[in-house]
Write an enzyme that holds these catalytic residues in place. Structure first.
Site, PDB file in Angstrom:
ATOM      1  N   ARG A  15       0.612  -1.366  -0.175  1.00 34.65           N
ATOM      2  CA  ARG A  15      -0.105   0.068  -0.108  1.00 34.65           C
ATOM      3  C   ARG A  15       0.928   1.266  -0.207  1.00 34.65           C
ATOM      4  NH1 ARG A  15      -5.646  -0.469   1.700  1.00 34.65           N
ATOM      5  NH2 ARG A  15      -6.047  -2.620   1.030  1.00 34.65           N
ATOM      6  N   ARG A  58      -3.569   6.758   0.535  1.00 33.96           N
ATOM      7  CA  ARG A  58      -3.905   8.002   1.507  1.00 33.96           C
ATOM      8  C   ARG A  58      -3.013   8.745   2.134  1.00 33.96           C
ATOM      9  NH1 ARG A  58      -9.505   9.057   1.354  1.00 33.96           N
ATOM     10  NH2 ARG A  58     -10.878   7.453   0.816  1.00 33.96           N
ATOM     11  N   ARG A 113      -7.591  11.886  -5.695  1.00 35.05           N
ATOM     12  CA  ARG A 113      -8.557  10.904  -5.193  1.00 35.05           C
ATOM     13  C   ARG A 113      -9.698  11.700  -4.938  1.00 35.05           C
ATOM     14  NH1 ARG A 113     -12.277   8.290  -3.973  1.00 35.05           N
ATOM     15  NH2 ARG A 113     -12.519   6.643  -2.399  1.00 35.05           N
ATOM     16  N   ASP A 152      -6.798  -3.214  -7.298  1.00 31.56           N
ATOM     17  CA  ASP A 152      -7.250  -3.715  -6.122  1.00 31.56           C
ATOM     18  C   ASP A 152      -7.242  -4.934  -6.449  1.00 31.56           C
ATOM     19  OD1 ASP A 152      -8.128  -2.772  -3.245  1.00 31.56           O
ATOM     20  OD2 ASP A 152      -9.753  -3.691  -3.996  1.00 31.56           O
ATOM     21  N   TYR A 167     -14.564 -11.767   0.545  1.00 32.59           N
ATOM     22  CA  TYR A 167     -15.022 -10.578   0.336  1.00 32.59           C
ATOM     23  C   TYR A 167     -16.263 -10.756  -0.470  1.00 32.59           C
ATOM     24  CZ  TYR A 167     -11.449  -7.884   2.052  1.00 32.59           C
ATOM     25  OH  TYR A 167     -10.227  -7.380   3.071  1.00 32.59           O
TER      26      TYR A 167
HETATM   27  O1  1CP Z   1      -0.150   0.540  -3.241  1.00 34.13           O
HETATM   28  C1  1CP Z   1      -0.385  -0.506  -3.753  1.00 34.13           C
HETATM   29  O2  1CP Z   1      -0.154  -1.364  -2.561  1.00 34.13           O
HETATM   30  C2  1CP Z   1      -0.839  -0.968  -4.673  1.00 34.13           C
HETATM   31  C3  1CP Z   1      -2.393  -0.855  -4.600  1.00 34.13           C
HETATM   32  C4  1CP Z   1      -3.302  -1.962  -3.836  1.00 34.13           C
HETATM   33  C5  1CP Z   1      -2.891  -3.153  -3.388  1.00 34.13           C
HETATM   34  C6  1CP Z   1      -1.744  -4.028  -3.285  1.00 34.13           C
HETATM   35  C7  1CP Z   1      -4.486  -1.629  -3.224  1.00 34.13           C
HETATM   36  C8  1CP Z   1      -5.225   0.048  -3.552  1.00 34.13           C
HETATM   37  N1  1CP Z   1      -5.023  -2.594  -2.584  1.00 34.13           N
HETATM   38  C9  1CP Z   1      -4.301  -3.547  -2.610  1.00 34.13           C
HETATM   39  C10 1CP Z   1      -4.311  -4.843  -1.962  1.00 34.13           C
HETATM   40  C11 1CP Z   1      -5.699  -4.917  -1.224  1.00 34.13           C
HETATM   41  N2  1CP Z   1      -7.115  -4.577  -1.576  1.00 34.13           N
HETATM   42  C12 1CP Z   1      -5.818  -6.139  -0.235  1.00 34.13           C
HETATM   43  C13 1CP Z   1      -4.486  -6.911   0.342  1.00 34.13           C
HETATM   44  C14 1CP Z   1      -3.553  -6.276   1.072  1.00 34.13           C
HETATM   45  C15 1CP Z   1      -4.230  -5.727   2.450  1.00 34.13           C
HETATM   46  O3  1CP Z   1      -4.314  -7.056   3.222  1.00 34.13           O
HETATM   47  O4  1CP Z   1      -4.203  -4.751   2.695  1.00 34.13           O
HETATM   48  C16 1CP Z   1      -7.160  -6.168   0.237  1.00 34.13           C
HETATM   49  C17 1CP Z   1      -7.727  -6.889   1.563  1.00 34.13           C
HETATM   50  C18 1CP Z   1      -7.712  -5.243  -0.231  1.00 34.13           C
HETATM   51  C19 1CP Z   1      -9.246  -4.941  -0.330  1.00 34.13           C
HETATM   52  C20 1CP Z   1      -9.480  -3.299   0.237  1.00 34.13           C
HETATM   53  N3  1CP Z   1      -9.161  -2.276  -0.896  1.00 34.13           N
HETATM   54  C21 1CP Z   1     -10.172  -2.754   1.236  1.00 34.13           C
HETATM   55  C22 1CP Z   1     -10.572  -3.767   2.377  1.00 34.13           C
HETATM   56  C23 1CP Z   1      -9.547  -3.781   3.425  1.00 34.13           C
HETATM   57  C24 1CP Z   1     -10.094  -4.673   4.391  1.00 34.13           C
HETATM   58  O5  1CP Z   1      -9.530  -4.417   5.732  1.00 34.13           O
HETATM   59  O6  1CP Z   1     -10.763  -5.416   4.386  1.00 34.13           O
HETATM   60  C25 1CP Z   1     -10.236  -1.408   0.930  1.00 34.13           C
HETATM   61  C26 1CP Z   1     -10.553  -0.533   1.876  1.00 34.13           C
HETATM   62  C27 1CP Z   1      -9.815  -1.277  -0.305  1.00 34.13           C
HETATM   63  C28 1CP Z   1      -9.616   0.067  -1.055  1.00 34.13           C
HETATM   64  C29 1CP Z   1      -8.288   0.390  -1.576  1.00 34.13           C
HETATM   65  N4  1CP Z   1      -7.376  -0.310  -2.183  1.00 34.13           N
HETATM   66  C30 1CP Z   1      -6.150   0.379  -2.508  1.00 34.13           C
HETATM   67  C31 1CP Z   1      -6.414   1.683  -2.093  1.00 34.13           C
HETATM   68  C32 1CP Z   1      -5.407   2.903  -2.204  1.00 34.13           C
HETATM   69  C33 1CP Z   1      -7.693   1.956  -1.487  1.00 34.13           C
HETATM   70  C34 1CP Z   1      -8.152   2.999  -0.663  1.00 34.13           C
HETATM   71  C35 1CP Z   1      -9.132   3.577  -1.652  1.00 34.13           C
HETATM   72  C36 1CP Z   1      -9.557   5.149  -1.144  1.00 34.13           C
HETATM   73  O7  1CP Z   1     -10.389   5.229  -0.272  1.00 34.13           O
HETATM   74  O8  1CP Z   1      -8.924   5.957  -1.473  1.00 34.13           O
END
Ligand code: 1CP
Length: 348
Positions: A27, A31, A40, A77, A153
């Site tokens: 990540r 943000r 964003r 994502d 999910y």
């Molecule tokens: O910079 C990076 O890492 C690249 C982009 C990336 C990656 C690798 C994003 C962008 N998401 C992910 C993987 C991801 N997404 C995972 C695996 C890693 C982890 O465990 O954190 C998971 C579970 C998600 C699912 C997801 N996407 C959630 C839920 C998390 C949870 O606690 O259940 C959420 C809130 C997101 C949104 C998301 N994905 C990525 C970003 C930057 C965001 C935030 C979006 C925003 O509101 O700006």
């Protein structure tokens, strides 16, 4: 695997020694970066961002420009796959992702695996664009969610506390659940292969919820699908390294590493460094595992933890990373401090 490239990350993935540990952060785009928040705020929908190649490529590059990590990770994502399979998906501020939950095998007819890659064409275009933007020392990592985590999910309809819906289906109707897992395993292999074809130089499989399963089911729903995806990718791209991240798998990390065939393993913050080196390091390149809260806190606690990691992992192929994603509240200057600590020739 033989790398000897200009890219330290690829060299370490081929188990070569590098003068400094290569690093990137899960990540790393997101943000905590003001330049991410600016984009964003302009584009209201997160999904739209993921499907806009010019913007997604820009977001992929933002942290690399600021800090010079050894890898960029595709901005996308893990839930883009259920979306491409036809499941309704929305990201709500505060709540996170919301999906139209699958209640059982009767709902599988709502999914369509046939045109998945054409629906994901914008993501593949992002990969191509980023490859053209990176310098000679920076590797590009593609990724997908592992089938179990993505299934949680899809069945829970979002983030879960106890996973009772998805576990009830997986334990109570293993044959029906296997149909969902088959579909995800195949589509995930295809998606990762397409990312490699588009220019990704390594791929990571995020199994963020691997740690909630008892051993029998961990073998069935984490190890086996992962092993199949690794075999599929190795068949098409024998030299492309695969990093697996079975978060919170505890002692099952050992079976994961021996039985899946991953080249590298992402360690969550609770994995003891000595255990990782002694029991996992001989089989897989290690990646991790600073607690993201230490990056948020910064100061002498951050410094001490990085020094300890550099000493503990000195003799084993190791990629510095966090044990989970960067927290949105992380001060940008702490990441700059981390970059300096990792660039110091002596661990301290
Ligand atoms: O910079 C990076 O890492 C690249 C982009 C990336 C990656 C690798 C994003 C962008 N998401 C992910 C993987 C991801 N997404 C995972 C695996 C890693 C982890 O465990 O954190 C998971 C579970 C998600 C699912 C997801 N996407 C959630 C839920 C998390 C949870 O606690 O259940 C959420 C809130 C997101 C949104 C998301 N994905 C990525 C970003 C930057 C965001 C935030 C979006 C925003 O509101 O700006």
């Amino acid at each position: 695997m033989t790398a000897s490239s200009t890219k330290p990350l690829l060299n370490v993935l081929a188990r070569e020694k590098t003068p400094l540990p290569p690093w990137w952060l899960m990540r790393q785009a997101g943000r905590y970066l003001p330049e991410y928040r600016a984009v964003r705020n302009r584009i209201g929908s997160f999904l739209e961002l993921c499907l806009s190649p010019v913007l997604a490529a820009e977001l992929t590059m933002q942290p690399v420009r600021r800090y010079g990590m050894d890898a960029a990770i595709l901005f996308s994502d893990i839930l883009i796959l259920p979306y491409a399979l036809g499941q309704a998906l929305e990201y709500r501020d505060g709540t996170g992702p919301v999906l139209e939950a699958l209640a059982g095998p009767g709902d599988l007819g709502r999914l369509n695996a046939v045109d998945v890659l054409s629906r994901l064409a914008p993501v593949l275009e992002t990969v191509e664009r980023v490859r053209g933007m990176l310098g000679p020392r920076t590797a590009l990592i593609g990724f997908a969610g592992a089938p179990w985590t993505v299934a949680t999910y899809m069945v829970e309809g979002g983030t879960s506390r106890d996973f009772h819906r998805v576990k009830s289906w997986a334990y109570g109707d293993p044959l029906g659940f296997a149909r969902l897992m088959e579909m995800l395993t195949e589509a995930t292999g295809e998606l990762l292969a397409a990312q490699v074809a588009a220019g990704a130089e390594a791929v990571q499989l995020f199994d963020s919820w691997a740690g909630v399963l008892p051993e029998t089911y961990f073998v069935r729903w984490v190890i086996r699908p992962t092993a199949r995806i690794v075999a599929f990718l190795k068949d098409r791209y024998p030299r492309c390294p695969v990093i697996g991240f079975p978060r919170a798998a505890g002692v099952l990390y050992e079976r994961y590493v021996t039985e899946t065939g991953v080249d590298a393993v992402g360690l969550d913050p609770t994995v003891p460094l000595g255990f990782a080196v002694a029991r996992l390091g001989g089989r897989a390149v290690l990646q991790g595992n600073l607690d993201p809260v230490l990056l948020l806190v910064g100061g002498s606690s951050l410094e001490a933890a990085v020094v300890e990691m550099r000493h503990s992992f000195a003799a084993t192929p190791w990629i510095f990373n966090l044990g989970h994603g960067v927290l949105p509240e992380t001060p940008v200057e702490n990441v700059a401090t981390l970059a300096r600590l990792l660039a110091a020739p002596e661990p301290g």
